[in-house]
Design a protein around this motif. Sequence first.
Motif: not given
Length: 120
Positions: A21, A23, A25, A30, A72-78, A80
């Motif tokens: 993962s 993360a 910030s 996105s 990727r999970d844009d809602a989680k800014n992550t 994978y």
Amino acid sequence: EVQLVESGGGLVQPGGSLRLSCAASGFTFSIYYMAWVRQAPGKGLEWVSSVNSDSSSTYYSDSVKGRFTISRDDAKNTLYLQMNSLKPEDTALYYCARSDGNSWYSYDYWGQGAQVTVSS
């Protein structure tokens, strides 16, 4: 400030799986293309995989194609990287990287790296 923090690395036996993962910030995650790049011991940097901003396009190096999956999970800014059927030659420090917008293979920010060791 821009930060990319990898996690999920570790020691795994050949044939096993790991999920890395990253993360993110400090920026609008996105809208950026993202990538995974690795460095094996004594070797140079090797591009592994990339994904575009809306996940409509993904690309893989020949060495990992069919075994690894980037997402990727844009809602989680992550970001994978799912790694299956791991081989000893996958042993490397894996970096999450942000595209600088110039190409699929140029980056302006990097994470600290996550160590993946594949050994019996």
